[in-house]
Write a protein that holds these residues in place. Structure first.
Motif, PDB file in Angstrom:
ATOM      1  N   VAL A 226       5.348   9.585  -1.151  1.00 14.40           N
ATOM      2  CA  VAL A 226       5.046   8.204  -1.539  1.00 14.40           C
ATOM      3  C   VAL A 226       5.638   7.240  -0.508  1.00 14.40           C
ATOM      4  O   VAL A 226       6.813   7.331  -0.175  1.00 14.40           O
ATOM      5  CB  VAL A 226       5.599   7.889  -2.941  1.00 14.40           C
ATOM      6  CG1 VAL A 226       5.461   6.409  -3.258  1.00 14.40           C
ATOM      7  CG2 VAL A 226       4.874   8.723  -3.988  1.00 14.40           C
TER       8      VAL A 226
ATOM      9  N   SER B  71       2.187   1.242  -4.841  1.00 12.87           N
ATOM     10  CA  SER B  71       0.827   1.274  -5.366  1.00 12.87           C
ATOM     11  C   SER B  71       0.151   2.628  -5.182  1.00 12.87           C
ATOM     12  O   SER B  71      -0.864   2.907  -5.819  1.00 12.87           O
ATOM     13  CB  SER B  71      -0.025   0.188  -4.706  1.00 12.87           C
ATOM     14  OG  SER B  71      -0.045   0.353  -3.302  1.00 12.87           O
ATOM     15  N   ASN B  72       0.683   3.464  -4.283  1.00 10.16           N
ATOM     16  CA  ASN B  72       0.087   4.781  -4.021  1.00 10.16           C
ATOM     17  C   ASN B  72       1.006   5.872  -4.553  1.00 10.16           C
ATOM     18  O   ASN B  72       1.579   6.650  -3.788  1.00 10.16           O
ATOM     19  CB  ASN B  72      -0.160   4.967  -2.515  1.00 10.16           C
ATOM     20  CG  ASN B  72      -1.156   3.974  -1.966  1.00 10.16           C
ATOM     21  OD1 ASN B  72      -2.088   3.587  -2.655  1.00 10.16           O
ATOM     22  ND2 ASN B  72      -0.965   3.564  -0.729  1.00 10.16           N
ATOM     23  N   SER B  73       1.140   5.910  -5.847  1.00  5.46           N
ATOM     24  CA  SER B  73       2.040   6.880  -6.465  1.00  5.46           C
ATOM     25  C   SER B  73       1.360   8.247  -6.563  1.00  5.46           C
ATOM     26  O   SER B  73       0.137   8.362  -6.567  1.00  5.46           O
ATOM     27  CB  SER B  73       2.454   6.406  -7.859  1.00  5.46           C
ATOM     28  OG  SER B  73       1.307   6.252  -8.679  1.00  5.46           O
TER      29      SER B  73
END
Length: 378
Positions: free
Chosen positions: A65, A69-71
């Motif tokens: 990560v 927002s990009n989990s």
């Protein structure tokens, strides 16, 4: 020495046109540098808006990560393992994902849905309208009243919408410390409602939020999480990780650096050329001072004083103009993300010092090369 400084000041401001040109060049350069750096700082701050608004001390995540927002989903056993670790006061799951909602007027709007732990609601926002307990009601959501709030149609308590064929109801509005970066409104709900309404892969935990028993336990918790194959970052470390991603792995950092460098070169060239012209026009006065016994050290001190005075005055004017411009922009443009920081001010000051040093070097070289008999012979 006071008389020498007074003389240097009078020589500097005697030609108002040249003095104003010097100030305008440096002020404009500082203005551009501060605007670029402040915009960059504001963008990086908004990129970490979820981390700032939630306020957890430790975030457990997948090592891949880079941004909040990009989990990457975590297995359910991760939550149980973290809760059993030494030094952990409590740990809760957090869902963070994107969705598409259909508003009452029939339009579709992308949103970010934050699912809070059902038991504790850890990370809940400060309420502006309604009660946080209403989030437990059927189909309930809380809308964040930030710069993107109007994209939801300025909903009030009781406003309905659709999310993946599920009915949603706004039961209140909340305030956020920092608005989001990408112009997407934010909705809060419970964790289990979020994973029911939004299609997800097998793993639904975006992050595990950890509260340590004390500050001394943070490093121990990080080592234990690392032994599981995951990453535990403090809030400051996670914000720094997000900032590094946008600075070094996107074109944003390079573009801002280029614009700031261009602004610096503009100020350097204008001030250097103008200050050199000022020295040439007053070369007879410096020669006369040298002829009556003024040492080279005093002449150098006079030039340094003139360059420093001009640079710091231009720096102050540039800061004032940029602050005024940012204030007016934020009043008219809710999405404007610029933020003035001490680091930006110090960086701009360092560049102004370089401009002053360059201008002084040009002037000093010219003054030290003059000979007194050349002045009187002319």
């Amino acid at each position: 020495m006071r008389g020498i400084l007074k003389l240097a000041y009078k020589l500097l401001v005697n030609d108002r046109a040249k003095f104003v040109t010097l100030l305008v060049g440096i002020s404009f350069s500082v203005f551009l540098m501060i605007m670029m750096l402040s915009m960059f700082a504001g963008v990086l701050n908004r990129a970490s808006s979820t981390v700032i608004n939630i306020g957890a001390k430790i975030w457990v995540m997948d090592p891949a990560v880079n941004t909040v927002s990009n989990s990457i989903g975590l297995p359910d056993y991760t939550l149980d393992a973290v809760r059993s670790m030494h030094g952990v006061k409590y740990a809760v799951p957090l869902f963070s994902g994107g969705a598409l909602v259909k508003l009452d007027n029939g339009t579709y709007q992308p949103v970010t849905v934050i699912g809070l732990d059902d038991s504790s609601l850890f990370g809940r926002p400060a309420m502006a309208e309604g009660r946080i307990e209403d989030i437990y009601a059927e189909n309930s959501f809380i809308a964040v009243r930030d710069s993107e709030f109007s994209k939801l149609g300025n909903p009030s308590k009781g406003t309905t919408f659709e999310l993946n064929d599920h009915r949603g109801v706004i039961v209140g509005t909340a305030q956020a410390t920092t608005s989001s970066l990408f112009g997407i409104p934010t909705l809060y709900t419970t964790y289990y409602r979020a994973i029911q309404y939004i299609p997800n892969p097998r793993y639904t935990i975006s992050y595990v939020l950890v509260e340590p028993k004390n500050v001394a336990d943070v490093q121990q918790i990080q080592r234990q999480v690392q032994s599981l194959g995951y990453l535990a970052l403090t809030r400051e470390q996670f914000e720094r990780r997000i900032s590094n991603f946008y600075v070094f792995q996107t074109g944003l950092g390079m573009n801002i650096m280029l614009m700031t460098t261009i602004s610096f070169i503009v100020g350097l060239s204008i001030s250097g050329q103008t200050f050199y012209t000022f020295i040439l026009e007053n070369i007879d006065k410096f020669g006369a001072l040298k002829a009556i016994g003024t040492s080279s050290r005093v002449l150098i001190f006079m030039i340094l004083f003139q360059a420093t005075f001009t640079a710091l005055t231009g720096y102050g004017l540039g800061i004032g103009l940029s602050t005024l411009a940012m204030t007016l922009a934020k009043m008219r443009l809710p999405d404007y993300a610029a933020m003035l920081t001490y680091k930006n001010l110090l960086l701009a000051l360092g560049m102004v010092v370089i401009i002053a040093g360059f201008s002084s070097y040009i002037g000093i070289r010219r003054v030290l090369r003059i000979e007194s008999f050349d002045i009187f012979r002319g």
